[in-house]
Design an enzyme around this catalytic site. Structure first.
Site, PDB file in Angstrom:
ATOM      1  N   SER A  68       1.863   1.443   1.888  1.00 47.29           N
ATOM      2  CA  SER A  68       1.248   2.281   0.861  1.00 47.29           C
ATOM      3  C   SER A  68       2.320   3.106   0.169  1.00 47.29           C
ATOM      4  CB  SER A  68       0.222   3.218   1.503  1.00 47.29           C
ATOM      5  OG  SER A  68      -0.214   4.206   0.587  1.00 47.29           O
ATOM      6  N   TYR A  79      -3.669   8.331   7.889  1.00 51.77           N
ATOM      7  CA  TYR A  79      -3.412   7.063   7.204  1.00 51.77           C
ATOM      8  C   TYR A  79      -1.978   6.998   6.694  1.00 51.77           C
ATOM      9  CZ  TYR A  79      -3.610   3.493   3.547  1.00 51.77           C
ATOM     10  OH  TYR A  79      -3.358   2.408   2.754  1.00 51.77           O
ATOM     11  N   LYS A 106       1.130   4.387   7.938  1.00 51.69           N
ATOM     12  CA  LYS A 106       1.827   3.458   7.054  1.00 51.69           C
ATOM     13  C   LYS A 106       3.341   3.695   7.079  1.00 51.69           C
ATOM     14  CE  LYS A 106      -1.641   1.028   5.510  1.00 51.69           C
ATOM     15  NZ  LYS A 106      -1.757  -0.422   5.735  1.00 51.69           N
TER      16      LYS A 106
END
Length: 270
Positions: A151, A186, A190
């Site tokens: 990401s 999150y 990543k």
């Protein structure tokens, strides 16, 4: 089969995974695309939709039941792919999730533990288990490529100053801070995935493998249950952008960027 690239994409029935399958299926280059999905029923529905959207293709799409958090599922799908194909030319680790909403809905330690543990278990630990299992089929390829979908939010270089219409800037002085969606679990998972990619690049260097992290950009998927329309209203792009980027990497168009985090514009800073 020898002249077709065999591409396995986890989470291939929806979002960026589906758009990656679609981009490869629409390509003039022939592929055998293995669409991984936790539900075979959903994979069949996705393939039906795909064939209505792309009516002419040199490729074939095969559904596979893959639940990254279930070791029996991983073992079974490995045996199936090994027996039918004997190799994987490109492994695209796309499946993942965001569970920061759990943290927001359950204040305190319980919410933090549940949200963070689930995020890391799926995005990092399960991805490592799956990749390790399939490594023998990757190195059996003459030109293996290994992809991890990360990401733009994983970049440490920009994390301190990054804001958008989903992630806000610094809150007011004092404690407690007002609730805000920072997607920290999150984002950090990543960043950990980027480290995973670096080590796989090291491990597979003498196998002539190309290993990448893919940063698809801020796209309108259903990640974290926020909904594609919600994200689109906040400036997210079409998921096909991510699918096209993954297609280009699979087909060797970004090989000079192996070992790095690649996006549509070049290389993302660490």
């Amino acid at each position: 089969m020898a002249d077709k690239l065999i591409v396995l994409i986890t989470g291939g029935n929806t979002g960026i995974g589906y758009e990656s399958v679609k981009a490869l299926y629409a390509s003039p280059q022939a592929h055998i695309i293995l669409m991984g999905s936790r539900s075979l029923e959903k994979a069949h529905i996705a393939i039906s939709t795909l064939k209505s959207e792309v009516t002419d293709s040199k490729s074939e799409v095969i559904p596979l039941q893959i639940d990254l958090e279930d070791d029996t599922s991983i073992d079974n799908v490995y045996k199936e792919v090994e027996s039918k194909y004997g190799r994987v030319d490109a492994l695209v680790n796309n499946a993942g999730g965001s569970f920061d909403s759990v943290i927001a809905s359950k204040p305190g330690a319980a919410g933090i533990r549940e949200g963070w543990n689930h995020t890391y278990d799926l995005n990092v630990t399960s991805t490592q288990v799956f990749t390790t299992k399939f490594a023998p089929l990757l190195v059996a390829s003459s030109h293996p490529r290994l992809l991890f979908v990360t990401s733009g939010l994983s970049s440490l270089a920009t994390a301190g100053t990054f804001t958008n219409k989903v992630i806000s800037g610094p809150p007011p002085k004092g404690w407690p801070k007002p609730a805000a969606l920072s997607m920290l679990a999150y984002r950090s998972s990543k960043s950990a995935l980027n480290m995973l990619m670096i080590d796989w690049q090291r491990q597979l260097e003498n196998d002539d493998a190309k290993v990448f992290c893919i940063s698809p950009g801020f796209l309108a998927t259903n990640l974290g249950g926020m909904g594609a329309q919600f994200l689109k209203s906040r400036g997210a792009g079409d998921p096909s952008q991510g699918g096209n980027l993954i297609r280009d990497v699979v087909q060797g168009l970004r090989d000079e960027d192996a070992g790095k985090v690649v996006n549509k514009d070049g290389v993302q800073p660490w």
